[in-house]
Design a protein around this motif. Structure first.
Motif, short mmCIF file in Angstrom:
data_model
loop_
_atom_site.label_atom_id
_atom_site.label_comp_id
_atom_site.label_asym_id
_atom_site.label_seq_id
_atom_site.Cartn_x
_atom_site.Cartn_y
_atom_site.Cartn_z
N PRO A 34 0.83 -1.19 0.00
CA PRO A 34 0.00 0.00 0.00
C PRO A 34 0.87 1.25 0.00
CG PRO A 34 0.00 -1.03 2.16
CD PRO A 34 0.75 -1.93 1.27
N ARG A 35 0.50 2.21 -0.80
CA ARG A 35 1.27 3.45 -0.86
C ARG A 35 0.35 4.61 -0.55
NH1 ARG A 35 6.11 2.57 -2.91
NH2 ARG A 35 6.42 0.68 -4.09
N THR A 39 0.96 9.21 -3.93
CA THR A 39 2.03 8.63 -4.76
C THR A 39 1.47 7.71 -5.83
OG1 THR A 39 2.34 6.73 -3.35
CG2 THR A 39 3.63 8.70 -2.84
N THR A 43 3.60 9.42 -12.50
CA THR A 43 4.92 10.06 -12.41
C THR A 43 5.56 9.87 -11.05
OG1 THR A 43 3.82 12.11 -11.81
CG2 THR A 43 4.43 11.83 -14.13
N ARG A 44 4.79 9.47 -10.03
CA ARG A 44 5.40 9.26 -8.73
C ARG A 44 5.40 7.79 -8.35
NH1 ARG A 44 3.38 13.84 -4.63
NH2 ARG A 44 4.93 12.79 -3.35
N PRO A 46 6.79 4.08 -8.41
CA PRO A 46 8.17 3.62 -8.58
C PRO A 46 8.52 3.23 -10.01
CG PRO A 46 7.24 2.67 -6.61
CD PRO A 46 6.12 3.42 -7.28
N LEU A 49 8.99 6.35 -11.91
CA LEU A 49 10.23 7.05 -11.55
C LEU A 49 11.44 6.39 -12.20
CD1 LEU A 49 9.49 7.70 -7.77
CD2 LEU A 49 9.68 9.41 -9.57
N VAL A 50 11.45 5.05 -12.15
CA VAL A 50 12.57 4.33 -12.78
C VAL A 50 12.55 4.57 -14.29
CG1 VAL A 50 13.58 2.06 -13.22
CG2 VAL A 50 12.64 2.58 -10.97
N ARG A 53 13.81 8.07 -15.13
CA ARG A 53 15.27 8.21 -15.06
C ARG A 53 15.90 7.60 -16.31
NH1 ARG A 53 20.43 6.67 -13.91
NH2 ARG A 53 19.93 4.61 -14.69
N ARG A 56 15.36 9.98 -19.30
CA ARG A 56 16.22 11.16 -19.25
C ARG A 56 17.66 10.80 -19.59
NH1 ARG A 56 12.95 12.23 -14.97
NH2 ARG A 56 14.40 11.34 -13.47
N GLN A 57 18.14 9.72 -18.96
CA GLN A 57 19.54 9.34 -19.18
C GLN A 57 19.79 8.93 -20.62
OE1 GLN A 57 22.12 9.48 -16.76
NE2 GLN A 57 20.57 10.67 -15.74
N GLY A 252 14.24 -0.03 -1.58
CA GLY A 252 12.97 0.69 -1.63
C GLY A 252 12.07 0.26 -2.77
N LEU A 253 12.54 -0.64 -3.62
CA LEU A 253 11.77 -1.07 -4.78
C LEU A 253 11.71 -2.58 -4.83
CD1 LEU A 253 13.37 1.05 -7.65
CD2 LEU A 253 11.08 1.32 -6.77
N MET A 258 11.55 -2.58 -10.52
CA MET A 258 12.84 -2.14 -11.04
C MET A 258 12.95 -2.50 -12.54
SD MET A 258 15.57 -0.75 -9.85
CE MET A 258 16.47 -0.09 -11.24
#
Lengths: 434, 297
Positions: A34-35, A39, A43-44, A46, A49-50, A53, A56-57, A252-253, A258
């Motif tokens: 549960p989050r 979140t 966009t928030r 996990p 977010l991964v 990133r 962008r990279q 955290g993931l 991931m």
């Protein structure tokens, strides 16, 4: 029009199955993990977010810019270069001497049109004037002495110029004979309106299908992109393992978040490159009138995009598992080789089949084998060699297999990713527990 | 109040028993030192807290609740093997880890910048990790563990490889976090530092707890101890043959002795005087290094 069904029905099935899988995954995740309400936005999340990133990279990297440039230019070149060799319509300047039959100009125009030859017809006041113009301003002279004069012919045997010359010679000869026969107008009309006999074969051969250039180009581009982006997944996972950052990330993931984020992010970048490639291909095709853009091209394109996504996701999970087991590039290459072989074999076989006039049974079977279906099924779609049911079955097999592979890969990843030092053995990661 | 309750952890890797019924609690508001020799099971325990290792048996709870992914969002972790993206800018990196722990982009960035400043990296926010020294990489690693203001901070060897200034800076932050009500667990082989920083110490060996308590409790427990310095005998040969006396440490002429309960300290003093001029003779508490060695023996 059966092709739309080939794509629409499976596409609906894919979307429905994806939606069901996503809802199920979310329900399971909510029950396990549960989050806070704030979140839950993508966009928030996990995975988001991964993925963010990764996007962008990768977009900032020079390798992406170079790769996009090479692909876009290569595809445009594949389309444009053949048009340079495409023969334009032959232009023949015909001079007509005085005293030739009145129907001469009409016959010249008729035969030229039938053979795709463009003619300009000029009447000359004398044979001597016509002969002196030959080669300078006239390619072909029609004389009243029932002769056709050229300076050096109108091309090699079998060329459109040579065929035009032979056809015109026959036409003018027949017209002259008919004129000499003094036929009545009705007899003349009967002869002129003669139709050739219809040719009927009791056992007609299988019609030869032309090669679909879109499928051929699509298979090449798809191979390049799936290979490139699956390698990115492998190297990305390996880098996170060798730099040890993965232990902090996994504190955290969940592993599935991931890899899911990585696959989504790199997949987005791949689609971006694919979109740019398709746009450049379409622009180049319309610019040069390439046969790449045909009536059914949009359905072949849709099948290519769908199978690119399916193939990319399938191979991404496989290569993520491989990347989690190694820390060095040489280890990665040797471990990934067995999983790359179906990709290479399917690609090479598809290039061969896309260029042939018939499809082998083995190739049809490979369209239902997920590691090779990404190439085989779009090729069959472009040829009209697969029905909606076959297409749907192949998509379903691929989806189910991908889900199973993803579960297995996530298990391998979580057991192998924190193992450092010596290369991880298959026996270690296939056992339960980490 | 115990916030982290570790109970009966067991884990085998083939024939190797990594955790053998390990149990201890970590309270909020204190710094807990988590000690043990190499291979004792410290890293396996820390990984188990984060779900990075599957347990054969055992239970880990926070405030009485099983640890799940949502609760781990409130944990901060600094693993033994440091891990950062080598070519990512350090502020972007700290922001990323903050967002993975539930912070908004703006909060993660501002708090990340604050921590980098606090850790002496102001002005280097756009530097890439592989452009930094080892010590500064360690500071960035700590910033990623602290950026989301975790309730429980678990640090595996946070002080290794740091210069004295770095040790002071990071040590101060560790103590400050605890004083602000967080639970802090850290492992280290630098026992003098642990003794200075920690309120509570848990020592494990072969996957079991062999000593647990406050630093004061552990130091004052056990047999009486003497520190004696005798001119002309830097090796403490004079004490070697005394019945009921064991030499525990010799450090620069300072001899530390462990006395059995029945031994009279006057007799020890007489023996020392007989060996030479006595320049130091005092009763003392156990050092953490002595607690550690004696617990393992």
């Amino acid at each position: 029009m059966s092709l739309p069904r080939h794509v629409i029905a499976p596409a609906i099935a894919v979307l429905a199955a994806s939606g069901a899988l996503l809802r199920r995954s979310r329900r399971r995740q909510r029950s396990r993990n549960p989050r806070p309400a704030s979140t839950r936005e993508w966009t928030r999340h996990p995975v988001g977010l991964v993925a963010g990133r990764e996007i962008r990279q990768r977009l900032r990297s020079r390798s992406f810019s170079i790769s996009v440039l090479i692909t876009v230019v290569a595809v445009a070149a594949i389309i444009v270069i053949p048009s340079f060799h495409h023969t334009s319509a032959l232009r023949v300047r015909v001079g007509v001497a005085p005293g030739t039959p009145s129907a001469t100009s009409a016959l010249i125009t008729r035969d030229a049109h039938a053979l795709g030859v463009v003619t300009t017809i000029t009447s000359f006041p004398s044979v001597s004037a016509l002969e002196s113009a030959l080669h300078r301003s006239v390619d072909l002279a029609v004389l009243s002495s029932q002769e056709l004069l050229t300076y050096g012919g109108l091309g090699a045997s079998g060329s459109s110029g040579s065929n035009f010359l032979t056809s015109l010679s026959l036409s003018l000869g027949q017209a002259s004979a008919l004129s000499a026969a003094h036929l009545s107008p009705s007899q003349l009309q009967t002869l002129q309106s003669a139709h050739p006999f219809r040719i009927v074969a009791l056992h007609p051969p299988t019609p030869r299908r032309s090669v679909d250039p879109l499928a051929l180009v699509g298979v090449i581009v798809m191979f390049m992109m799936v290979n490139q982006y699956a390698q990115w997944i492998l190297l990305g996972v390996m880098e996170e393992k060798s730099s040890r950052v993965v232990e902090v990330l996994l504190s955290g993931l969940r592993p599935v978040e991931m890899i899911g984020g990585k696959v989504s992010g790199i997949g987005f970048v791949a689609l971006l490159q694919g979109g740019l490639t398709i746009a450049s291909a379409l622009i180049a095709s319309y610019a040069v009138g390439s046969p790449l853009v045909q009536t059914h091209a949009s359905w072949t394109l849709a099948a290519l995009i769908l199978w690119f996504l399916l193939g990319y996701v399938f191979y991404s999970w496989v290569f993520a598992a491989v990347g989690s087991m190694v820390e060095r590039i040489d280890q990665a290459q040797s471990l990934a080789l067995p999983f790359s072989l179906p990709l290479f074999a399917g690609y090479i076989y598809s290039i061969f089949e896309a260029s042939s006039t018939t499809v082998s049974t083995l190739y049809r079977a490979l369209a239902y084998f997920p590691p090779t279906a990404l190439f085989a099924m779009p090729t069959l779609v472009s040829r009209g060699d697969v029905g909606p049911l076959g297409f749907s079955v192949s998509v379903a097999i691929d989806l189910v297999t991908t889900v199973l592979v993803a579960r297995l890969a996530a298990g391998i990843y979580r057991r192998a990713i924190l193992h450092t030092g010596s290369r991880v053995r298959w026996g270690d990661v296939l056992r339960r527990g980490r | 109040m115990p916030v982290l309750d570790i109970s009966g952890l067991r884990r085998r890797f083939g024939d190797l028993v990594a955790l053998d019924g390990l149990s201890f609690t970590v309270a909020s508001g204190v710094v807990t030192g988590f000690l043990g020799p190499n291979g004792a099971g410290k890293t396996t325990t820390m990984r188990a807290i984060f779900g990075l290792v599957d347990l054969d048996e055992g239970d880990i709870r926070v405030d009485g609740h099983p640890v799940d992914a949502a609760r781990r969002q409130r944990f901060g972790y600094m693993p033994e093997e440091r891990g950062l993206y080598p070519t990512m800018k350090i502020l972007d990196q700290v922001e990323y880890f903050g967002r993975l722990h539930g912070l908004s982009r703006a909060d993660a960035r501002s708090k990340g910048a604050e921590w980098l400043t606090r850790l002496g990296l102001e002005g280097r926010e756009d530097a890439k990790v592989d452009e930094l020294s080892h010590g500064n990489q360690q500071r960035v690693q700590l910033a990623t563990a602290l950026v989301h203001d975790p309730d429980i901070l678990i640090l595996d060897e946070p002080l290794s490889g740091l210069d004295p200034t770095g040790i002071d800076d990071i040590g101060a932050i560790i103590v400050e976090r605890a004083r602000e009500g967080r639970a802090v667990v850290f492992s280290s082989h630098q026992l003098d530092l642990v003794e200075n920083l920690c309120d509570v110490v848990t020592i494990i060996d072969h996957g079991r707890v062999v000593a647990h308590g406050t630093v004061d409790e552990l130091a004052s427990a056990g047999q009486p101890r003497l520190t004696v310095r005798v001119e002309g005998d830097r090796e403490g040969r004079w004490a070697a043959s005394l019945p009921g006396v064991t030499v525990s440490e010799i450090n620069g002429g300072e001899v530390r002795l462990v006395l059995e309960d029945h031994v009279d300290t006057d007799l020890v003093l007489s023996a020392a005087r007989a060996a030479g001029r006595v320049t130091e003779f005092s009763l003392h508490r156990r050092r953490l290094s002595e607690v550690f060695r004696e617990s393992l023996s």
